[in-house]
Scaffold this active site. Sequence first.
Site, PDB file in Angstrom:
ATOM      1  N   LYS A 168       0.821  -1.219   0.000  1.00 37.32           N
ATOM      2  CA  LYS A 168       0.000   0.000   0.000  1.00 37.32           C
ATOM      3  C   LYS A 168       0.855   1.270   0.000  1.00 37.32           C
ATOM      4  O   LYS A 168       0.594   2.192  -0.757  1.00 37.32           O
ATOM      5  CB  LYS A 168      -0.936   0.023   1.224  1.00 37.32           C
ATOM      6  CG  LYS A 168      -1.917  -1.135   1.276  1.00 37.32           C
ATOM      7  CD  LYS A 168      -2.911  -0.976   2.424  1.00 37.32           C
ATOM      8  CE  LYS A 168      -2.284  -0.963   3.807  1.00 37.32           C
ATOM      9  NZ  LYS A 168      -1.733  -2.264   4.229  1.00 37.32           N
TER      10      LYS A 168
ATOM     11  N   ARG B  26      -9.487   0.889   9.137  1.00 38.69           N
ATOM     12  CA  ARG B  26      -9.125  -0.484   9.476  1.00 38.69           C
ATOM     13  C   ARG B  26     -10.222  -1.168  10.277  1.00 38.69           C
ATOM     14  O   ARG B  26     -10.078  -2.344  10.616  1.00 38.69           O
ATOM     15  CB  ARG B  26      -7.843  -0.493  10.308  1.00 38.69           C
ATOM     16  CG  ARG B  26      -6.562  -0.716   9.494  1.00 38.69           C
ATOM     17  CD  ARG B  26      -5.384  -0.534  10.443  1.00 38.69           C
ATOM     18  NE  ARG B  26      -4.238  -1.325  10.098  1.00 38.69           N
ATOM     19  CZ  ARG B  26      -3.165  -0.817   9.464  1.00 38.69           C
ATOM     20  NH1 ARG B  26      -3.135   0.430   9.070  1.00 38.69           N
ATOM     21  NH2 ARG B  26      -2.133  -1.595   9.232  1.00 38.69           N
TER      22      ARG B  26
ATOM     23  N   ARG C 269      11.554  -6.409   5.185  1.00 40.90           N
ATOM     24  CA  ARG C 269      11.518  -4.958   5.408  1.00 40.90           C
ATOM     25  C   ARG C 269      12.096  -4.630   6.783  1.00 40.90           C
ATOM     26  O   ARG C 269      12.766  -3.621   6.950  1.00 40.90           O
ATOM     27  CB  ARG C 269      10.064  -4.462   5.295  1.00 40.90           C
ATOM     28  CG  ARG C 269       9.918  -2.957   5.471  1.00 40.90           C
ATOM     29  CD  ARG C 269       8.538  -2.474   5.068  1.00 40.90           C
ATOM     30  NE  ARG C 269       7.531  -2.750   6.074  1.00 40.90           N
ATOM     31  CZ  ARG C 269       6.231  -2.502   5.923  1.00 40.90           C
ATOM     32  NH1 ARG C 269       5.774  -1.987   4.801  1.00 40.90           N
ATOM     33  NH2 ARG C 269       5.380  -2.762   6.883  1.00 40.90           N
TER      34      ARG C 269
ATOM     35  N   ARG D  65      11.662  -0.743  11.781  1.00 42.96           N
ATOM     36  CA  ARG D  65      10.336  -0.796  12.410  1.00 42.96           C
ATOM     37  C   ARG D  65      10.263  -1.976  13.367  1.00 42.96           C
ATOM     38  O   ARG D  65      10.438  -3.118  12.957  1.00 42.96           O
ATOM     39  CB  ARG D  65       9.254  -0.922  11.333  1.00 42.96           C
ATOM     40  CG  ARG D  65       8.824   0.406  10.774  1.00 42.96           C
ATOM     41  CD  ARG D  65       7.789   0.242   9.700  1.00 42.96           C
ATOM     42  NE  ARG D  65       6.581  -0.448  10.149  1.00 42.96           N
ATOM     43  CZ  ARG D  65       5.456  -0.485   9.447  1.00 42.96           C
ATOM     44  NH1 ARG D  65       5.388   0.147   8.295  1.00 42.96           N
ATOM     45  NH2 ARG D  65       4.412  -1.141   9.895  1.00 42.96           N
TER      46      ARG D  65
ATOM     47  N   ARG E  56      -0.133  -9.132  13.445  1.00 43.60           N
ATOM     48  CA  ARG E  56      -0.713  -8.082  12.600  1.00 43.60           C
ATOM     49  C   ARG E  56      -1.609  -8.690  11.523  1.00 43.60           C
ATOM     50  O   ARG E  56      -2.643  -8.131  11.183  1.00 43.60           O
ATOM     51  CB  ARG E  56       0.393  -7.230  11.972  1.00 43.60           C
ATOM     52  CG  ARG E  56       0.919  -6.193  12.954  1.00 43.60           C
ATOM     53  CD  ARG E  56       2.295  -5.722  12.585  1.00 43.60           C
ATOM     54  NE  ARG E  56       2.346  -5.029  11.322  1.00 43.60           N
ATOM     55  CZ  ARG E  56       3.460  -4.905  10.596  1.00 43.60           C
ATOM     56  NH1 ARG E  56       4.589  -5.435  11.012  1.00 43.60           N
ATOM     57  NH2 ARG E  56       3.424  -4.250   9.463  1.00 43.60           N
TER      58      ARG E  56
HETATM   59  P1  ADP Z   1       1.225  -2.031   7.870  1.00 41.44           P
HETATM   60  O1  ADP Z   1       0.175  -1.790   6.817  1.00 41.44           O
HETATM   61  O2  ADP Z   1       2.498  -2.551   7.296  1.00 41.44           O
HETATM   62  O3  ADP Z   1       0.729  -2.829   9.049  1.00 41.44           O
HETATM   63  P2  ADP Z   1       0.963   0.661   8.907  1.00 41.44           P
HETATM   64  O4  ADP Z   1       2.059   1.638   8.842  1.00 41.44           O
HETATM   65  O5  ADP Z   1      -0.250   0.918   8.091  1.00 41.44           O
HETATM   66  O6  ADP Z   1       1.683  -0.685   8.498  1.00 41.44           O
HETATM   67  O7  ADP Z   1       0.486   0.460  10.411  1.00 41.44           O
HETATM   68  C1  ADP Z   1       1.387   0.214  11.465  1.00 41.44           C
HETATM   69  C2  ADP Z   1       0.650   0.165  12.814  1.00 41.44           C
HETATM   70  O8  ADP Z   1       0.047   1.446  13.077  1.00 41.44           O
HETATM   71  C3  ADP Z   1      -0.510  -0.834  12.927  1.00 41.44           C
HETATM   72  O9  ADP Z   1      -0.078  -2.138  13.253  1.00 41.44           O
HETATM   73  C4  ADP Z   1      -1.344  -0.170  14.042  1.00 41.44           C
HETATM   74  O10 ADP Z   1      -0.760  -0.395  15.317  1.00 41.44           O
HETATM   75  C5  ADP Z   1      -1.200   1.322  13.755  1.00 41.44           C
HETATM   76  N1  ADP Z   1      -2.282   1.808  12.845  1.00 41.44           N
HETATM   77  C6  ADP Z   1      -2.094   2.305  11.590  1.00 41.44           C
HETATM   78  N2  ADP Z   1      -3.275   2.662  11.047  1.00 41.44           N
HETATM   79  C7  ADP Z   1      -4.229   2.373  11.966  1.00 41.44           C
HETATM   80  C8  ADP Z   1      -5.650   2.480  11.992  1.00 41.44           C
HETATM   81  N3  ADP Z   1      -6.346   2.966  10.940  1.00 41.44           N
HETATM   82  N4  ADP Z   1      -6.312   2.095  13.114  1.00 41.44           N
HETATM   83  C9  ADP Z   1      -5.653   1.619  14.174  1.00 41.44           C
HETATM   84  N5  ADP Z   1      -4.314   1.467  14.213  1.00 41.44           N
HETATM   85  C10 ADP Z   1      -3.591   1.835  13.122  1.00 41.44           C
END
Ligand code: ADP
Length: 193
Positions: free
Chosen positions: A14, A91, A130, A136, A148
């Site tokens: 994404k 999400r 990654r 991260r 996750r």
């Molecule tokens: P990825 O898609 O690789 O999991 P992101 O950068 O989108 O990585 O998200 C990393 C973390 O940030 C998630 O595991 C969560 O803890 C938090 N997070 C991101 N977006 C949301 C969301 N919309 N609602 C709740 N938590 C979020």
Amino acid sequence: MLNIILFGPPGSGKGTQAQLLREHFKLLHISTGDIFRSEIKNETVIGKEVKQYLDAGKLVPDELTIRMLGNYADSNLKTEMQGIIFDGFPRTVPQAEALDDFLANKNSSINVVLSLEVNDEELVKRLINRGLTSGRSDDSNEEVVRNRLKVYYNQTAPLADFYLAQKKFVSIRGVGTIDEIFAHLCDEMNKLS
Ligand code: ADP
């Protein structure tokens, strides 16, 4: 406004595709993950609150996430931008409902949800890979990575039905070269105008 959601599990690409779409279609790119990581890096009050969730691979509570999203969009949306690309948001169903309200207030709505489809073994491989360079914490530990994915299937994947019911959900093969996947996304975007 042209508003799109880039949907898919962690590691589905994404972030990479959102950057390309942002440039090509002149959109504001909003990644809630990036916003949270920036708060953590700057050691803000919010950063301190959300760190535990990111480290464990759990979702940040909806109320806080929705507030962050609204504030970020309001302060970063410029007149020359054609719309917004949402990456990692919504999400949960409450987040999707809040997003509909937020856009309705701007006399706007989501045009399409583009879902990147990638199998689990490929996702785990990409995320651990990654983690070797991203620094991260949530990519470096296989247990957190698998958690996750579990959170994604339990809490986020059901959103597909929410957008299927609105006839906005489009699946895109997320395996292939970055350019191939981008071309498929562009084909779908071009159908909109
Ligand atoms: P990825 O898609 O690789 O999991 P992101 O950068 O989108 O990585 O998200 C990393 C973390 O940030 C998630 O595991 C969560 O803890 C938090 N997070 C991101 N977006 C949301 C969301 N919309 N609602 C709740 N938590 C979020």
